[in-house]
Design an enzyme around this catalytic site. Structure first.
Site, PDB file in Angstrom:
ATOM      1  N   HIS A  86      -9.276   1.606   7.290  1.00 48.25           N
ATOM      2  CA  HIS A  86      -8.377   1.202   8.374  1.00 48.25           C
ATOM      3  C   HIS A  86      -8.012   2.376   9.285  1.00 48.25           C
ATOM      4  O   HIS A  86      -7.543   2.172  10.396  1.00 48.25           O
ATOM      5  CB  HIS A  86      -7.152   0.432   7.855  1.00 48.25           C
ATOM      6  CG  HIS A  86      -6.083   1.224   7.192  1.00 48.25           C
ATOM      7  ND1 HIS A  86      -5.981   1.375   5.822  1.00 48.25           N
ATOM      8  CD2 HIS A  86      -5.029   1.896   7.704  1.00 48.25           C
ATOM      9  CE1 HIS A  86      -4.925   2.094   5.531  1.00 48.25           C
ATOM     10  NE2 HIS A  86      -4.321   2.429   6.654  1.00 48.25           N
ATOM     11  N   ASP A 221     -11.059   0.430   0.789  1.00 51.82           N
ATOM     12  CA  ASP A 221     -10.528   0.936   2.060  1.00 51.82           C
ATOM     13  C   ASP A 221     -10.895   2.409   2.300  1.00 51.82           C
ATOM     14  O   ASP A 221     -10.052   3.293   2.231  1.00 51.82           O
ATOM     15  CB  ASP A 221      -9.003   0.742   2.059  1.00 51.82           C
ATOM     16  CG  ASP A 221      -8.419   0.809   3.465  1.00 51.82           C
ATOM     17  OD1 ASP A 221      -9.096   1.323   4.369  1.00 51.82           O
ATOM     18  OD2 ASP A 221      -7.273   0.356   3.649  1.00 51.82           O
ATOM     19  N   SER A 655      -1.915   7.164   4.933  1.00 53.36           N
ATOM     20  CA  SER A 655      -3.182   6.450   4.763  1.00 53.36           C
ATOM     21  C   SER A 655      -4.347   7.428   4.794  1.00 53.36           C
ATOM     22  O   SER A 655      -4.438   8.255   5.697  1.00 53.36           O
ATOM     23  CB  SER A 655      -3.369   5.438   5.884  1.00 53.36           C
ATOM     24  OG  SER A 655      -2.537   4.343   5.671  1.00 53.36           O
TER      25      SER A 655
HETATM   26  N1  ARG Z   1      -0.931  -1.539   5.108  1.00 57.31           N
HETATM   27  C1  ARG Z   1      -1.838  -0.450   5.316  1.00 57.31           C
HETATM   28  C2  ARG Z   1      -1.093   0.757   5.830  1.00 57.31           C
HETATM   29  O1  ARG Z   1      -0.215   0.660   6.648  1.00 57.31           O
HETATM   30  C3  ARG Z   1      -2.894  -0.760   6.311  1.00 57.31           C
HETATM   31  C4  ARG Z   1      -3.845  -1.779   5.836  1.00 57.31           C
HETATM   32  C5  ARG Z   1      -4.779  -2.242   6.884  1.00 57.31           C
HETATM   33  N2  ARG Z   1      -5.331  -3.488   6.455  1.00 57.31           N
HETATM   34  C6  ARG Z   1      -5.036  -4.682   7.014  1.00 57.31           C
HETATM   35  N3  ARG Z   1      -5.434  -5.767   6.413  1.00 57.31           N
HETATM   36  N4  ARG Z   1      -4.361  -4.779   8.132  1.00 57.31           N
HETATM   37  O2  ARG Z   1      -1.420   1.866   5.484  1.00 57.31           O
END
Ligand code: ARG
Length: 721
Positions: A86, A221, A655
C-alpha cells in the site's frame, strides 16, 4: 512564545525512565538507560550503539522515509528496499496500463535494467538529530502564544534552512510535547527510486477494505524498490546511468520464524498521535468531526467504486485515491466506536481532575480547562461546517480544482501584482489542472457533486449556508429537497464548465481573464462555499486553533513538570522512532481468542474465486494445494505463516516498517493496526493494541515461488539460524 524556556527537566524526561511496557514510540537517540535496560530485559541482544549511532553504522542507517508518508528498510548492500504494497501503490498504479497491468498481475524485475523508475517517490535517510529548543525559543520569543498555531511552522522551516547548510542535506525541525521542545532532523534525500517487484494486488491487497484494520489478516502487503545514486555516490535526480545505492547498513533477513512471546522491535516514521489530547478534543471528535467525515467519505467512495468495479482503466486511474480515502474512512469510523466503547472521554476527564489537583496554587495552570471549555464552546457551532468544506466540497475533484483557482483570480485582480506573480499564479494553475484532468473521472465526480451539495443543504446549519447559491439553485433547478435538483444541476455543471473541456481551458489559461473565470459554473459553485466559509467562519477556526494550541502547550508543560520523575514519550510527529514489545495473541471480546499468526491455509479459507477482494492468483492456489512451500515452511505450524501480531506501539506512517528480532534481523513488515485498538491515536490500550505484521517468510515465498525472482532472494543476507 515567551513562557517557553528550556528546562533541564525536559532533558531529564528523555533520559530517565519508569517505563510502561509496550507503550511508547521512543526517540532512538534518547533511549536512556532505563528504556534500553527494559529492551534488554525483554530480550534484545544488541548494544545501544548498534541501534543508533552517529559515528558507526547502525540500524538507523537502514531505515528510510519512503515516498514521504511511509517507512522502508534497506535489505541489501545495493540499496534494495522493502516496504508495504500500500506504500508502493501509487507508483505501481502509475507504472500500470491496461496492457501492462502491474497492479493486477504483479511485476518482477529479473535484472536491474528492468527496474522501473518511480517518479516522485523519494528515499530519505536520517543523518543526525540535534536539540534546537533554545534557538527556536529565541526565534519565537516575540510571537504571542495564540499566534503560534499559524506562525510556528514558518519559523521552524526558516530556522531549519539556516541551520542546515550542506547542500545535499535538508533539515526539518519538529515540535515535541506540543511546542515544549524542538529537535532538528537532518536528512539526505535520494530522488531516483525504482520499482523492483510487487505481487499482484490480489495478494498485496488481499482482503481489501473488508479486512483493512482487522485481525485475522492474510494480506501480502509488500513491494520492493531500489534506491539509486549518482556515479560518484551522491543523492541525485533520476538519470539512466545512476548506479544502485551503496548501503552503509542493511538488515539481514531471518527465516527462522517467531514464537508467541518473542521480542520484536519496530523502527520507523509514525506520522501522528495525540495521546495528550484533552477530553474536549475527544468529545468534538466523536460528536462532530468523525461522524461527518465518515458520512461524506462514504458517499464519495460509493460513487468511485461504482465506476471502478467494471472498468479496468478507471480502476487504475482511481485506485490510489480510492485506497487513500477508504483507509481513513474506515479508521475514523472505528476510532469513534472504540473511543466511545473504552470511555476515553471519561478517562481524559479523570486525568484532568488529577492534573487540577496538582495545579492547585499554580496560577499558570489552574484555569487551563475552564479556558478550554470556553474555547471549544465557541468553536463547536462551526465545526461541522468546516468538515463539510474540507471533506465535502473539496472532496469533489472538480470543485477542489475550481476552488484552487481563487488564488489565480486574486492575483489577476490585484492591480499591484507584478508580472512575475502573475506568471507564477498561471503556472501553478496549469500544474494543478494537469494533475486534475489526468485523475478526473467524470462519471463518479458528477455524482459526487450532486450528493455533496444535497448533503450540505440538508445537514449544515441553515444560517451558515451560502444563501445566494441555494436561492439560485432553487430558481433554476427547483425543489431543494428533491434529488433531481442536484443531479440536474451537476449535469449542467459538467456540461458547461471550462474545467471539463480541455480546449476551452487551454484557451482560457493562455489569456486568463477574471470575468470569464467568475462566470464559470464550477468556479462559482466552489467559491460560493469556500468564500462563505473563509469570509464568515474561518476567523472562528483560527481563533480556536490559536487558543487551543496555546492552552495545550501550557498543559503539556504542566504534565512534564508534574511527571518529572517518570519517563514520558513524545507524540508521534513523523520523526524516527523505535518501539519494542513482543509477539502476542489477544482476546478481542468475550469467549474469543485470536492466535498470534495467520497462515496460507487461512488464505485458502477466505479465497472466493472472482471476488473483488478475496480472489487470489491461480498459481498461489496451486502452491497451497501442492504444499510447495520450499524453505519457507514453518515446521512447527506445518504451513507458511503469512502474518503475525505484536504488542508494538505504532501508527500510520509506520507502514512498511521493519519488524526486527532480538538479534537485529528482519522478521516482518509492519502494515496495519487492529480494529479493537483504533482509538490508539488518543489512548494506548495495552491489552488490546496490536501491530499487524507481514511475516517476511511469506514475502520471500511469494517472491520466489510465485514471482520466480530468485535474483531478489540471492541479493539478501538470509539467516537460517
Ligand atoms: N490500514 C493500513 C494503514 O493505514 C493501510 C492498508 C491499506 N489497505 C487497504 N485495504 N486500504 O497502514
Amino acid at each position: 512564545m515567551k513562557k517557553i524556556i528550556v528546562f533541564s527537566w525536559l532533558i531529564v524526561h528523555l533520559f530517565n525512565a519508569t517505563v510502561k511496557a509496550d507503550e511508547g514510540m521512543w526517540l532512538p537517540h534518547l533511549l536512556g538507560e532505563q528504556v534500553y535496560a527494559d529492551m534488554v530485559k525483554k530480550g534484545l541482544k544488541l548494544t545501544k550503539e548498534q541501534l543508533y549511532s552517529i559515528n558507526n553504522n547502525s540500524i538507523k542507517d537502514a531505515i528510510i522515509i519512503f515516498g514521504g508518508g511511509c517507512t522502508g528498510e534497506i535489505v541489501s548492500k545495493e540499496g534494495l528496499v522493502f516496504t508495504n504494497h500500500h506504500c508502493g501503490y501509487d507508483a505501481i498504479a502509475a507504472a500500470s496500463s491496461v496492457a501492462h497491468n502491474y497492479l493486477k498481475d504483479g511485476f518482477w524485475a529479473k535484472t536491474k535494467q528492468e527496474e522501473i523508475y518511480a517518479k516522485g517517490v523519494h528515499a530519505q535517510f536520517l543523518v543526525k538529530i540535534e536539540d534546537v529548543t533554545a534557538q527556536v525559543n529565541e526565534a519565537i520569543k516575540t510571537i504571542k502564544p495564540e499566534e503560534l498555531a499559524t506562525k510556528l511552522s514558518g519559523v521552524l522551516t526558516e530556522l531549519a534552512g539556516k541551520l542546515v547548510t550542506k547542500t545535499a542535506n535538508e533539515g526539518r525541525i519538529a515540535s515535541f510535547f506540543k511546542g515544549n521542545q524542538f529537535l532538528l532532523f537532518v536528512y539526505e534525500r535520494y530522488k531516483d527510486v525504482r520499482l523492483v517487484g510487487t505481487p499482484p494486488e490480489s495478494i498485496g491487497k488481499f482482503g481489501g477494505d473488508t479486512d483493512n484494520w482487522e485481525w485475522p489478516r492474510h494480506t501480502g502487503d509488500f513491494s520492493i524498490f531500489r534506491v539509486y545514486m549518482s556515479k560518484d555516490g551522491k543523492p541525485a535526480e533520476y538519470a539512466a546511468d545512476n548506479v544502485p545505492f551503496a548501503s552503509k547498513s542493511f538488515l539481514p533477513v531471518s527465516v527462522k520464524g517467531l514464537k508467541d512471546g518473542d521480542y520484536t522491535m519496530i523502527f520507523g516514521y509514525p506520522g501522528g498521535t495525540n495521546r495528550y489530547e484533552t477530553s474536549y478534543g475527544v468529545k468534538l471528535k466523536t460528536d462532530i468531526e468523525n461522524p461527518n467525515l465518515v458520512e461524506l467519505r462514504d458517499v464519495r467512495l460509493k460513487h468511485m467504486f461504482n465506476e471502478m468495479k467494471n472498468d479496468p482503466a478507471v480502476k487504475i486511474q482511481l485506485a490510489g485515491n480510492y485506497a487513500y480515502v477508504a483507509n481513513y474512512w474506515k479508521f475514523f469510523d472505528g476510532e469513534s466506536k472504540q473511543l466511545l466503547k473504552y470511555k476515553v472521554y471519561e478517562l481524559k476527564q479523570k486525568q484532568e481532575t488529577e492534573f487540577l489537583a496538582w495545579a492547585k496554587g499554580k496560577p499558570e495552570y489552574e484555569t487551563i480547562f475552564s479556558d478550554l471549555e470556553k474555547v471549544y464552546a465557541n468553536w463547536r457551532p462551526y465545526a461541522k461546517h468546516r468538515v463539510y468544506i474540507n471533506e465535502g466540497i473539496l472532496g469533489s475533484p472538480v470543485l477542489a480544482m475550481a476552488a484552487s483557482l481563487k488564488a489565480l483570480e486574486t492575483t489577476l485582480s490585484n492591480t499591484n501584482a507584478k508580472p512575475a506573480d502573475i506568471t507564477a499564479a498561471i503556472d501553478a494553475a496549469k500544474g494543478q489542472y494537469a494533475r486534475f484532468i489526468k485523475a478526473e473521472n467524470v462519471a463518479s465526480d458528477r455524482n459526487i457533486v450532486a450528493s455533496i451539495l444535497q448533503l450540505f443543504y440538508k445537514n449544515v446549519e441553515a444560517a451558515q449556508q451560502p444563501k445566494a447559491f441555494f436561492a439560485d439553485l432553487k430558481n433554476m433547478f427547483g425543489d431543494l429537497n428533491a434529488d433531481l435538483t442536484y443531479t440536474n444541476f451537476s449535469k449542467s455543471l459538467f456540461e458547461s464548465s471550462l474545467l471539463l473541456n480541455e480546449s476551452k481551458w487551454n484557451a482560457f489559461i493562455e489569456k486568463p481573464d477574471t470575468a470569464a473565470l467568475r462566470k464559470d459554473i464550477a468556479y462559482k459553485t466552489a467559491t460560493a462555499f469556500t468564500s462563505n466559509f473563509s469570509n464568515n467562519y474561518a476567523k472562528y477556526s483560527q481563533e480556536f486553533a490559536g487558543k487551543n494550541f496555546a492552552l495545550n502547550n501550557k498543559y503539556l508543560k504542566g504534565i512534564l513538570e508534574k511527571n518529572i520523575k517518570s519517563k514520558l514519550y513524545p507524540d508521534a510527529n513523523s520523526t524516527m522512532r523505535v518501539s519494542y514489545g513482543n509477539v502476542k495473541s489477544y482476546e478481542p471480546r468475550d469467549a474469543v481468542k485470536y492466535s498470534h499468526i495467520c497462515t496460507l491455509n487461512g488464505i485458502m479459507e477466505k479465497y472466493k474465486p472472482g471476488d473483488y477482494e478475496f480472489d487470489i492468483p491461480e498459481k498461489l492456489v496451486e502452491l497451497a494445494k501442492n504444499k510447495d512451500y520450499g524453505q519457507y515452511l514453518d515446521k512447527t505450524v506445518g504451513d507458511v505463516v503469512v502474518s503475525f501480531i505484536t504488542t508494538n506501539d505504532i501508527t500510520g506512517g509506520n507502514s512498511g516498517s521493519p519488524v526486527i528480532n532480538a538479534k537485529g534481523e528482519l522478521v516482518g513488515l509492519a502494515f496495519d493496526g487492529n480494529y479493537e485498538a483504533l482509538s490508539h491515536k488518543l489512548a494506548f490500550d495495552k491489552n488490546l493494541n496490536r501491530t499487524i505484521c507481514l511475516d517476511v517468510r511469506y514475502l520471500l515465498f511469494v517472491v520466489e515461488k510465485l514471482g520466480g525472482a530468485t535474483n531478489i532472494i540471492q541479493e539478501l543476507d538470509i539467516r537460517k539460524m
